[in-house]
Design a protein around this motif. Structure first.
Motif, PDB file in Angstrom:
ATOM      1  N   ALA A  50       0.853  -1.190   0.000  1.00  9.53           N
ATOM      2  CA  ALA A  50       0.000   0.000   0.000  1.00  9.53           C
ATOM      3  C   ALA A  50       0.881   1.229   0.000  1.00  9.53           C
ATOM      4  N   GLU A  51       0.720   2.070  -1.004  1.00  5.43           N
ATOM      5  CA  GLU A  51       1.444   3.334  -1.073  1.00  5.43           C
ATOM      6  C   GLU A  51       0.636   4.401  -0.355  1.00  5.43           C
ATOM      7  N   TYR A  52       1.312   5.255   0.411  1.00  6.02           N
ATOM      8  CA  TYR A  52       0.618   6.216   1.266  1.00  6.02           C
ATOM      9  C   TYR A  52       0.534   7.590   0.629  1.00  6.02           C
ATOM     10  N   CYS A 116       7.711   0.877   4.850  1.00  5.25           N
ATOM     11  CA  CYS A 116       8.755   1.083   3.844  1.00  5.25           C
ATOM     12  C   CYS A 116       9.148   2.553   3.880  1.00  5.25           C
ATOM     13  N   GLU A 117      10.433   2.821   4.053  1.00  6.26           N
ATOM     14  CA  GLU A 117      10.897   4.186   4.280  1.00  6.26           C
ATOM     15  C   GLU A 117      12.036   4.536   3.336  1.00  6.26           C
ATOM     16  N   ILE A 122       8.060   7.766   5.330  1.00  5.52           N
ATOM     17  CA  ILE A 122       7.319   6.525   5.090  1.00  5.52           C
ATOM     18  C   ILE A 122       6.583   6.626   3.762  1.00  5.52           C
ATOM     19  N   VAL A 123       6.920   5.746   2.819  1.00  2.64           N
ATOM     20  CA  VAL A 123       6.296   5.775   1.508  1.00  2.64           C
ATOM     21  C   VAL A 123       5.151   4.780   1.395  1.00  2.64           C
ATOM     22  N   GLY A 153      11.762   0.525  -0.208  1.00  2.00           N
ATOM     23  CA  GLY A 153      12.212   1.896   0.045  1.00  2.00           C
ATOM     24  C   GLY A 153      13.302   2.317  -0.918  1.00  2.00           C
ATOM     25  N   HIS A 154      14.249   1.424  -1.202  1.00  2.00           N
ATOM     26  CA  HIS A 154      15.319   1.741  -2.152  1.00  2.00           C
ATOM     27  C   HIS A 154      14.760   1.962  -3.555  1.00  2.00           C
ATOM     28  N   MET A 155      13.720   1.203  -3.932  1.00  2.00           N
ATOM     29  CA  MET A 155      13.114   1.411  -5.242  1.00  2.00           C
ATOM     30  C   MET A 155      12.556   2.818  -5.366  1.00  2.00           C
ATOM     31  N   TYR A 156      11.913   3.301  -4.301  1.00  2.00           N
ATOM     32  CA  TYR A 156      11.402   4.667  -4.329  1.00  2.00           C
ATOM     33  C   TYR A 156      12.536   5.679  -4.367  1.00  2.00           C
TER      34      TYR A 156
END
Length: 484
Positions: A50-52, A116-117, A122-123, A153-156
């Motif tokens: 889930a993306e925030y 995921c950060e 927090i993403v 998190g690294h992907m973002y």
């Protein structure tokens, strides 16, 4: 649930992910493989990410029993994953959410989740779901999920094909310039957009003082770089890390983008309004001036066209009023049980003739469980989805409409064989006024309102809608409504 994670599968999966990344792949395709890996390694019935964004999240990747939830909005009322431990086991009974009851007949019992950060921001969150017969996740399960969440998190952070959700702090952090500084103003994180905006690489600024002043939280500072570019700078305290501050900045010329969007909206919708109004006026004038010579059949046909165009105009006006309001309700009838297949056929019958001819309804089942929602809204939903499919596919190709049901939802899909949707655009396409690249806009540019309105209508009925690339080329739009 196995007593231990499947480390062999984890190793193979990590190697496969690295191979794809090294080959230049990124975005949703890799994210979906990572979600599937979490399910396989941790022995869940399904997994999802889930993306925030502010106030809510949205499931943008899923596997197993969670695959059908892609596109579904989820509330962020439960804040346990946004603070404290990075991983947590949560009983689904404790969540104020319908999700568990909408999958597999409601036999999901708990989820293991991890936030995921990137740089303390927090993403989203990664979840693995388990049935009632599964044991308690061990410390090893927690550690593996934390590892996979760190990969997300690294992907973002790489900013390649993600994020796909367009109205939250994730986008502000990654499409805008972002720096994280300590209380002395020393840069601890510098994202790729910051490099592009300022011309300074991360190697040049990390562990050095920020090159422009930082306004107090809640205030805006306009700063001119030596290059002549003007930045609009804002800042805020980093949640749960009071010694750090988040600084975001963007080129101030971006302010003109909303005005350009509005200008396009006015131009395109003026044309859309003019078409039915012109037809109505033309037939009304014909009735007035040639009543006797038209004959009974001619008069009936003129009245039929006026009625059809008036209905089209009413839907268009309702669409425009709904889409230009940020918070207003989308109009509609009170929800109730209805026959989805019958409603789809009726909605298709109201489409313009050239579009109606392209629709293939042969695969619709003879009977389905009843859906619960607003039957009248199907006319708008089908019109928007079919028009979108028509816009982005060649005229001679079919637009297929199918429907199905499971234990908790009734679904229909509109599928084309057009140019397809880029994976990184499957959520952005639902933003108001958003449009793809000019090369992707098909025969008509549009105003970027149709899918935005569809999502608002569907979510008002406690359903959800998603887009995805179609295997073999094209796009599939899927709408899920609750069963009656």
């Amino acid at each position: 649930m196995p007593d231990r994670p499947d480390y062999a599968a984890l190793t193979r999966g990590q190697i496969a992910l690295l191979d794809r990344i090294n080959a230049g792949e990124a975005g949703l395709a890799v994210l979906n493989q990572l979600v599937q890996l979490a399910q396989d390694v941790l022995g869940g019935k399904g997994a999802g990410f889930a993306e925030y964004s502010p106030g809510h999240g949205r499931i943008i990747a899923g596997s197993g029993v969670c695959e059908r939830a892609v596109g579904r909005r989820v509330d962020r009322e439960d804040t346990r994953l946004t603070e404290g431990n990075r991983t947590l086991v949560i009983s689904l009974d404790s969540l104020n959410d319908e999700f568990a009851s909408q999958i597999e007949g409601g036999d999901l019992h708990r989820m293991l989740g991890a936030r995921c950060e990137i740089g303390g921001l927090i993403v989203g969150s990664l979840h693995v779901y388990y049935g009632e017969d599964a044991g308690e996740p061990t410390a090893e399960h927690h550690a593996v999920l934390e590892l996979l969440a760190a990969n997300v998190g690294h992907m973002y952070g790489d900013q390649a094909g993600l994020p796909v959700h367009g109205d939250g702090p994730v986008v502000a952090a990654l499409s805008d310039g972002l720096a994280i500084v300590d209380r002395e103003g020393i840069v601890q994180l510098w994202n790729p957009a910051a490099e592009q905006l300022t011309g300074s690489s991360a190697a040049e600024v990390l562990h050095r003082a920020l090159q422009f002043p930082v306004p107090p939280p809640g205030q805006v500072l306009v700063h001119r770089l030596p290059s002549g570019r003007w930045l609009k700078v804002t800042s805020g305290d980093l949640p749960h890390t009071p010694a750090m501050r988040v600084v975001t900045f963007r080129d101030s010329t971006d302010q003109d983008r909303r005005h350009e969007d509005r200008d396009l909206f006015v131009a395109v919708t003026s044309h859309e309004l003019r078409t039915p109004v012109t037809v109505i006026k033309g037939y009304a004038d014909t009735l007035t001036n040639h009543w006797e010579s038209l004959g009974e059949d001619g008069r009936r046909e003129a009245v039929r066209v006026i009625g059809a165009r008036a209905g089209e105009l009413a839907r268009l006006v309702d669409r425009l009023l709904s889409a230009t309001s940020d918070d207003g309700e989308v109009g509609g009838s009170p929800p109730g049980p209805f026959d989805l297949v019958d409603g789809l056929r009726a909605a298709a019958g109201e489409l313009p003739a050239d579009l109606r001819r392209r629709l293939v309804l042969d695969q619709l089942p003879g009977e389905l469980p009843k859906a619960f929602g607003d039957r009248d809204s199907l006319a708008t939903i089908v019109t928007e989805l079919a028009t979108n499919a028509d816009k982005y596919s060649a005229p001679e190709t079919p637009v297929e409409v199918t429907a199905a049901a499971d234990e908790a939802t009734v679904t229909f899909r509109v599928a084309d064989r057009g140019i397809g949707v880029k994976p990184e655009h499957v959520e952005r396409a639902f933003e108001r006024y958003w449009q793809g690249d000019s090369t992707d806009r098909g025969r008509n540019p549009g105003a970027g309102l149709g899918l935005y309105l569809v999502r608002r209508i569907v979510e008002r009925q406690h359903g959800w809608v998603s887009l995805r690339p179609r295997e073999g080329g094209g796009t599939v739009a899927e709408v899920r409504l609750p069963r009656a």
